[in-house]
Scaffold this active site. Sequence first.
Site, PDB file in Angstrom:
ATOM      1  N   ASN A   1       0.856  -1.187   0.000  1.00  0.00           N
ATOM      2  CA  ASN A   1       0.000   0.000   0.000  1.00  0.00           C
ATOM      3  C   ASN A   1       0.894   1.239   0.000  1.00  0.00           C
ATOM      4  O   ASN A   1       1.477   1.580   1.025  1.00  0.00           O
ATOM      5  CB  ASN A   1      -0.889  -0.053   1.256  1.00  0.00           C
ATOM      6  N   TRP A   2       0.985   1.877  -1.161  1.00  0.00           N
ATOM      7  CA  TRP A   2       1.892   3.019  -1.276  1.00  0.00           C
ATOM      8  C   TRP A   2       1.339   4.273  -0.592  1.00  0.00           C
ATOM      9  O   TRP A   2       2.059   5.258  -0.447  1.00  0.00           O
ATOM     10  CB  TRP A   2       2.163   3.339  -2.750  1.00  0.00           C
ATOM     11  N   LYS A   3       0.062   4.265  -0.242  1.00  0.00           N
ATOM     12  CA  LYS A   3      -0.591   5.451   0.343  1.00  0.00           C
ATOM     13  C   LYS A   3      -0.375   6.657  -0.585  1.00  0.00           C
ATOM     14  O   LYS A   3      -0.305   6.470  -1.796  1.00  0.00           O
ATOM     15  CB  LYS A   3      -0.072   5.693   1.764  1.00  0.00           C
TER      16      LYS A   3
ATOM     17  N   HIS B   1      -9.351   1.156   5.047  1.00  0.00           N
ATOM     18  CA  HIS B   1      -8.065   1.348   5.725  1.00  0.00           C
ATOM     19  C   HIS B   1      -8.286   2.294   6.903  1.00  0.00           C
ATOM     20  O   HIS B   1      -9.097   3.216   6.821  1.00  0.00           O
ATOM     21  CB  HIS B   1      -7.029   1.916   4.743  1.00  0.00           C
TER      22      HIS B   1
ATOM     23  N   GLU C   1      -6.747   4.744   7.937  1.00  0.00           N
ATOM     24  CA  GLU C   1      -6.592   6.175   7.618  1.00  0.00           C
ATOM     25  C   GLU C   1      -7.846   6.729   6.960  1.00  0.00           C
ATOM     26  O   GLU C   1      -8.197   7.896   7.142  1.00  0.00           O
ATOM     27  CB  GLU C   1      -5.346   6.364   6.732  1.00  0.00           C
TER      28      GLU C   1
ATOM     29  N   GLU D   1      -5.186  -4.848  10.737  1.00  0.00           N
ATOM     30  CA  GLU D   1      -4.140  -3.853  10.954  1.00  0.00           C
ATOM     31  C   GLU D   1      -4.403  -3.098  12.250  1.00  0.00           C
ATOM     32  O   GLU D   1      -5.221  -2.172  12.275  1.00  0.00           O
ATOM     33  CB  GLU D   1      -4.133  -2.847   9.798  1.00  0.00           C
TER      34      GLU D   1
ATOM     35  N   GLY E   1       2.590   2.438  10.784  1.00  0.00           N
ATOM     36  CA  GLY E   1       3.530   3.548  10.601  1.00  0.00           C
ATOM     37  C   GLY E   1       4.226   3.970  11.884  1.00  0.00           C
ATOM     38  O   GLY E   1       4.864   5.012  11.931  1.00  0.00           O
TER      39      GLY E   1
ATOM     40  N   SER F   1       3.620  -1.942  10.417  1.00  0.00           N
ATOM     41  CA  SER F   1       5.071  -1.997  10.611  1.00  0.00           C
ATOM     42  C   SER F   1       5.667  -3.369  10.300  1.00  0.00           C
ATOM     43  O   SER F   1       6.602  -3.806  10.964  1.00  0.00           O
ATOM     44  CB  SER F   1       5.436  -1.546  12.031  1.00  0.00           C
TER      45      SER F   1
ATOM     46  N   GLY G   1       2.899  -1.058   4.303  1.00  0.00           N
ATOM     47  CA  GLY G   1       2.931   0.369   3.978  1.00  0.00           C
ATOM     48  C   GLY G   1       4.348   0.812   3.689  1.00  0.00           C
ATOM     49  O   GLY G   1       4.878   0.608   2.591  1.00  0.00           O
ATOM     50  N   GLY G   2       4.991   1.404   4.682  1.00  0.00           N
ATOM     51  CA  GLY G   2       6.330   1.980   4.529  1.00  0.00           C
ATOM     52  C   GLY G   2       7.320   1.092   3.783  1.00  0.00           C
ATOM     53  O   GLY G   2       8.002   1.552   2.851  1.00  0.00           O
TER      54      GLY G   2
END
Length: 253
Positions: free
Chosen positions: A9-11, A98, A100, A170, A176, A216, A237-238
């Site tokens: 997930n590049w966000k 998600h 967010e 999640e 993150g 993470s 993510g990251g």
Amino acid sequence: MRQKIVAGNWKMNNDLWEGMKLASEVVNMAKDEVKGQVKLLLIPPFVSLKSVADLAKDSTNVFVGSQNCHEKENGAYTGEISAGMIKSVGAAYIVLGHSERRMYFNESDELLAAKTDAVLQQGLTPIFCCGEQLDIREAGTQVSHVTSQIEKSLFHLSAEDFKKVVIAYEPVWAIGTGRTASPEQAQEMHAAIRNHIASKYGNALAEEISLLYGGSCKPSNAQELFACKDVDGGLIGGASLNSRDFIDIAKSF
Ligand code: PGA
């Protein structure tokens, strides 16, 4: 056997050119290095979706999805994008709910039920996200919180449709933050989710659902998380913004 999936997930990261560079690296490395039954998913921002899907078109193990969609098919919803439009550019997955989006865009369980229907109607695969905030974990009510999210957004589905859904657990406190759920915490929740699905749809169906862990997840902890009996992969993510790290995570089964 349940499908093993590692989704990146590049966000809101990577413009078109950065995204194309990252996607080509992943497609090439996946061809040489990722063996077996693992599917990799690239989840870029909408503007890069078509270009990334084109780059992955001939790949046998890299597929593409979007980070969100609108619940309606079309109409006067300025700035929004429908599941059908996402399908038209070659994407096969859509991430829904998600944390967010729940947090910054007030997405409710009811709205996510409608979005799930919209995705399934197009024959695409929803990746439904669920997870608890830190205060809920500290109060010890995380299992009922997460199973209720799933129940409210997904339990209206027929067994045939439910079978097509991928679920990503999640924990919000792990996203993150560098703070990962322990393998025991992940396994406990994944088992509880699978049991809850079994209570509604039966054991056989519950055993077929891919349950991903997110929060993470990185090359140094992916192996112990993916070794858990009920963890079928990760939503990353990251660490998905670096091709080497993303591929190393995909090799952690
Ligand atoms: P993270 O994000 O890997 O950067 O924690 C996971 C996610 O939000 O899907």
